[in-house]
Design a protein around this motif. Structure first.
Motif, PDB file in Angstrom:
ATOM      1  N   VAL A  14     -14.183   8.527  -4.909  1.00  0.00           N
ATOM      2  CA  VAL A  14     -13.732   9.811  -4.370  1.00  0.00           C
ATOM      3  C   VAL A  14     -14.924  10.744  -4.144  1.00  0.00           C
ATOM      4  O   VAL A  14     -15.054  11.362  -3.080  1.00  0.00           O
ATOM      5  CB  VAL A  14     -12.693  10.440  -5.330  1.00  0.00           C
ATOM      6  CG1 VAL A  14     -12.543  11.927  -5.099  1.00  0.00           C
ATOM      7  CG2 VAL A  14     -11.336   9.756  -5.162  1.00  0.00           C
ATOM      8  N   LYS A  18     -16.354  11.856  -0.419  1.00  0.00           N
ATOM      9  CA  LYS A  18     -16.333  13.288  -0.103  1.00  0.00           C
ATOM     10  C   LYS A  18     -17.702  13.734   0.402  1.00  0.00           C
ATOM     11  O   LYS A  18     -17.810  14.442   1.404  1.00  0.00           O
ATOM     12  CB  LYS A  18     -15.943  14.110  -1.342  1.00  0.00           C
ATOM     13  CG  LYS A  18     -14.456  14.352  -1.458  1.00  0.00           C
ATOM     14  CD  LYS A  18     -14.034  15.426  -2.440  1.00  0.00           C
ATOM     15  CE  LYS A  18     -14.921  15.750  -3.572  1.00  0.00           C
ATOM     16  NZ  LYS A  18     -14.290  16.614  -4.596  1.00  0.00           N
ATOM     17  N   ALA A  42      -9.677  15.365  -1.828  1.00  0.00           N
ATOM     18  CA  ALA A  42      -9.661  14.036  -2.458  1.00  0.00           C
ATOM     19  C   ALA A  42      -9.166  14.168  -3.887  1.00  0.00           C
ATOM     20  O   ALA A  42      -9.293  15.221  -4.510  1.00  0.00           O
ATOM     21  CB  ALA A  42     -11.070  13.431  -2.438  1.00  0.00           C
ATOM     22  N   ARG A  43      -8.605  13.068  -4.377  1.00  0.00           N
ATOM     23  CA  ARG A  43      -8.115  13.062  -5.758  1.00  0.00           C
ATOM     24  C   ARG A  43      -7.995  11.635  -6.270  1.00  0.00           C
ATOM     25  O   ARG A  43      -7.876  10.680  -5.500  1.00  0.00           O
ATOM     26  CB  ARG A  43      -6.773  13.783  -5.876  1.00  0.00           C
ATOM     27  CG  ARG A  43      -5.633  13.152  -5.041  1.00  0.00           C
ATOM     28  CD  ARG A  43      -4.777  12.210  -5.860  1.00  0.00           C
ATOM     29  NE  ARG A  43      -3.774  11.501  -5.078  1.00  0.00           N
ATOM     30  CZ  ARG A  43      -3.888  10.254  -4.684  1.00  0.00           C
ATOM     31  NH1 ARG A  43      -4.982   9.565  -4.958  1.00  0.00           N
ATOM     32  NH2 ARG A  43      -2.907   9.645  -4.013  1.00  0.00           N
ATOM     33  N   ALA A  72      -7.331   5.946  -5.529  1.00  0.00           N
ATOM     34  CA  ALA A  72      -8.326   6.876  -4.969  1.00  0.00           C
ATOM     35  C   ALA A  72      -7.805   7.299  -3.603  1.00  0.00           C
ATOM     36  O   ALA A  72      -7.567   6.463  -2.732  1.00  0.00           O
ATOM     37  CB  ALA A  72      -9.684   6.195  -4.842  1.00  0.00           C
ATOM     38  N   ILE A  74      -8.275   9.985  -0.265  1.00  0.00           N
ATOM     39  CA  ILE A  74      -9.096  10.962   0.462  1.00  0.00           C
ATOM     40  C   ILE A  74      -8.320  11.396   1.690  1.00  0.00           C
ATOM     41  O   ILE A  74      -7.782  10.564   2.420  1.00  0.00           O
ATOM     42  CB  ILE A  74     -10.473  10.368   0.874  1.00  0.00           C
ATOM     43  CG1 ILE A  74     -11.303  10.028  -0.356  1.00  0.00           C
ATOM     44  CG2 ILE A  74     -11.251  11.345   1.751  1.00  0.00           C
ATOM     45  CD1 ILE A  74     -11.095   8.645  -0.885  1.00  0.00           C
ATOM     46  N   ALA A 136      -9.311   2.153  -1.792  1.00  0.00           N
ATOM     47  CA  ALA A 136      -9.060   3.588  -1.617  1.00  0.00           C
ATOM     48  C   ALA A 136      -8.259   3.780  -0.337  1.00  0.00           C
ATOM     49  O   ALA A 136      -8.340   2.963   0.585  1.00  0.00           O
ATOM     50  CB  ALA A 136     -10.372   4.358  -1.544  1.00  0.00           C
TER      51      ALA A 136
END
Length: 202
Positions: A14, A18, A42-43, A72, A74, A136
């Motif tokens: 993440v 980013k 994002a988290r 993950a 985004i 992700a």
């Protein structure tokens, strides 16, 4: 399961993505060009959400890393619909991760009215134990799509996935209104971009 150890590579993914996506945005701004990226969020999925999804999909804990692809997450938010495909093309041309799957929910919206472009990637993370390949999910959408999806997600949470029919109908109408807004804004995209350039020169 040691959750802290398990989730650490996802947190790394993440943060790295980013930085890379924000770097792409800065390059456009530096060159005084319209950036297709408005902002990035994002988290890492919270543990209770991972467990709830695993239970709902009957995924054993030992298979979570392979079968739950959005641990993950985004989100890339754009001003215009065609910006989404500009971002998609840029991501497709990168060599620092592998694209596993893509779903275009813009041209093929979900029944609920949901629109977004989803991309599942396999991202290499360097850890003290060597390289680890981590899944992700990237979601690319407009501001209007993001506004709608955020509210739909809240309602789904409130009603535990069983949104009342009347509210569901209103959501579908709102989704169409949001998409119509995107289409109308796209028609005056050049004027909006010129206005933005003038504003930032002040």
């Amino acid at each position: 399961m040691n959750w802290e150890e398990f989730l650490a590579p996802y947190a790394q993914v993440v943060e790295e993505l980013k930085v890379k996506l924000k770097g792409m945005r800065k390059q456009f701004v530096h060159e005084s060009r319209h950036s297709p990226i408005e902002f990035i969020t994002a988290r890492v999925k919270p543990i209770p959400s991972i467990l709830e999804k695993a239970e709902r999909r009957q995924v054993p804990l030992t298979n979570i890393a392979e079968e739950i692809q959005d641990i993950a997450g985004i989100r890339v938010v754009c001003q215009f619909v065609d910006d989404i495909y500009t971002v998609v093309n840029m991501l497709q041309s990168r060599s620092d991760f592998t694209i596993i799957s893509e779903k275009d929910y813009i041209n093929e919206k979900k029944r609920s009215g949901y629109r977004s472009y989803h991309m599942t990637i396999q991202y290499p993370v360097e850890t003290i134990h060597g390289r680890k390949l981590v899944l992700a999910e990237l979601q690319i959408r407009t501001l209007a799509m993001n506004f709608w999806a955020t509210n739909e997600h809240s309602l789904n949470y409130k009603y535990e996935g069983r949104i009342p029919v009347e509210i569901e109908k209103r959501l579908q109408l709102a989704a169409e209104a949001a998409f119509n807004l995107d289409e109308e804004m796209s028609k005056i995209k050049n004027e909006i971009q010129e206005a933005n350039r003038m504003f930032h020169r002040l």
